[in-house]
Motif scaffolding. Structure first.
Motif, PDB file in Angstrom:
ATOM      1  N   LYS A 192       1.990   1.835  -3.568  1.00  0.00           N
ATOM      2  CA  LYS A 192       0.873   2.296  -4.409  1.00  0.00           C
ATOM      3  C   LYS A 192       0.605   3.783  -4.164  1.00  0.00           C
ATOM      4  N   GLU A 251      -5.550  -1.502   9.275  1.00  0.00           N
ATOM      5  CA  GLU A 251      -5.795  -2.898   9.643  1.00  0.00           C
ATOM      6  C   GLU A 251      -4.545  -3.522  10.257  1.00  0.00           C
ATOM      7  N   ASP A 272      -6.465   2.472   4.702  1.00  0.00           N
ATOM      8  CA  ASP A 272      -7.277   1.500   5.443  1.00  0.00           C
ATOM      9  C   ASP A 272      -6.521   0.194   5.670  1.00  0.00           C
ATOM     10  N   LYS A 273      -5.728  -0.236   4.686  1.00  0.00           N
ATOM     11  CA  LYS A 273      -4.932  -1.465   4.842  1.00  0.00           C
ATOM     12  C   LYS A 273      -3.887  -1.292   5.938  1.00  0.00           C
ATOM     13  N   PRO A 313       0.808  -1.231   0.000  1.00  0.00           N
ATOM     14  CA  PRO A 313       0.000   0.000   0.000  1.00  0.00           C
ATOM     15  C   PRO A 313       0.839   1.278   0.000  1.00  0.00           C
ATOM     16  N   TYR A 364      -5.789   7.140  -2.253  1.00  0.00           N
ATOM     17  CA  TYR A 364      -5.024   6.975  -1.022  1.00  0.00           C
ATOM     18  C   TYR A 364      -5.802   6.269   0.095  1.00  0.00           C
ATOM     19  N   GLY A 365      -7.094   6.506   0.159  1.00  0.00           N
ATOM     20  CA  GLY A 365      -7.900   6.009   1.276  1.00  0.00           C
ATOM     21  C   GLY A 365      -7.874   4.501   1.450  1.00  0.00           C
ATOM     22  N   LYS A 366      -7.984   3.759   0.339  1.00  0.00           N
ATOM     23  CA  LYS A 366      -8.004   2.292   0.432  1.00  0.00           C
ATOM     24  C   LYS A 366      -6.689   1.775   1.006  1.00  0.00           C
ATOM     25  N   ASN A 367      -5.590   2.380   0.595  1.00  0.00           N
ATOM     26  CA  ASN A 367      -4.289   1.943   1.084  1.00  0.00           C
ATOM     27  C   ASN A 367      -4.081   2.323   2.552  1.00  0.00           C
ATOM     28  N   GLN A 414      -9.902   9.451  -1.416  1.00  0.00           N
ATOM     29  CA  GLN A 414     -10.335   8.085  -1.098  1.00  0.00           C
ATOM     30  C   GLN A 414      -9.943   7.119  -2.214  1.00  0.00           C
ATOM     31  N   ARG A 415     -10.093   7.544  -3.436  1.00  0.00           N
ATOM     32  CA  ARG A 415      -9.806   6.666  -4.586  1.00  0.00           C
ATOM     33  C   ARG A 415      -8.335   6.298  -4.676  1.00  0.00           C
TER      34      ARG A 415
END
Length: 197
Positions: A35, A190, A186-187, A32, A181-184, A178-179
């Motif tokens: 990316k 986690e 979130d990983k 992430p 940076y947000g998803k990464n 969000q598109r």
């Protein structure tokens, strides 16, 4: 017990209480981060391209001098604002590229940096509202019309464009962040939650 012994005990206890990140978790973290770094590079170079295109377009524009001058001044001002925000993003970019992320605390600090940069990101988009207003004024004043606009039409166009522009820029900024940076992020959250357990 003297003060040096107390310091040593304190340091040993702190080191023991900080969970280390395993090799497998580092691999999970690397993807992430890479990316996000790729998205940041792409965003930087596309922004540079937009500014170069704008200046080249205005250099060959057949519009009157005053119109070209105001637009160039506006684009140059936008470039300075963009440079300020990119300097903030660049600090995060460097930190992500050379991570000292061997501990839970290092990851928590990185997440804090992401939150700060999210606010910078939204501020970056909203900082373009005054430029949008200036562009609208220039267009309303300099574009010739067969029938001049009434005062009510000018006011309606200006207020409507401002409301739609502010809302649009805010939504675009949130969606874009969000598109890309947000998803990464979130990983990474986690992984931090996993270390917390």
């Amino acid at each position: 017990m003297n003060i040096d012994e107390l310091k040593n005990i304190w340091n040993e206890e702190n080191i023991e209480n900080i969970p280390e990140i395993s090799t497998e978790q580092r691999k999970t973290l690397y993807l992430p981060l890479e990316k996000m770094r790729k998205s940041m590079r792409g965003e930087f170079w596309s922004t540079v391209g937009v500014f170069v295109f704008a200046f080249v377009l205005m250099a060959f524009s057949p519009a009157p001098f005053k119109f070209n001058f105001y637009i160039n001044l506006l684009v140059a001002s936008m470039m300075f604002v963009t440079a300020f925000f990119f300097s903030k993003f660049f600090k995060l970019y460097k930190e992500m590229g050379n991570p000292e992320l061997n501990t839970y605390d290092g990851l928590k600090d990185l997440l804090h940096q992401f939150e700060l940069n999210k606010q910078y990101y939204l501020s970056f988009y909203l900082s373009f509202v005054p430029f949008m207003v200036c562009e609208m004024i220039i267009v309303l004043e300099f574009i010739p019309r067969p029938v001049p606009l009434t005062n009510l039409q000018i006011a309606s166009i200006s207020i409507g464009t401002l409301i739609v522009g502010i809302f649009g820029l805010f939504c675009l900024g949130k969606w874009w962040f969000q598109r890309f940076y947000g998803k990464n992020i979130d990983k990474i959250k986690e992984l931090v939650d996993e270390l917390k357990k």
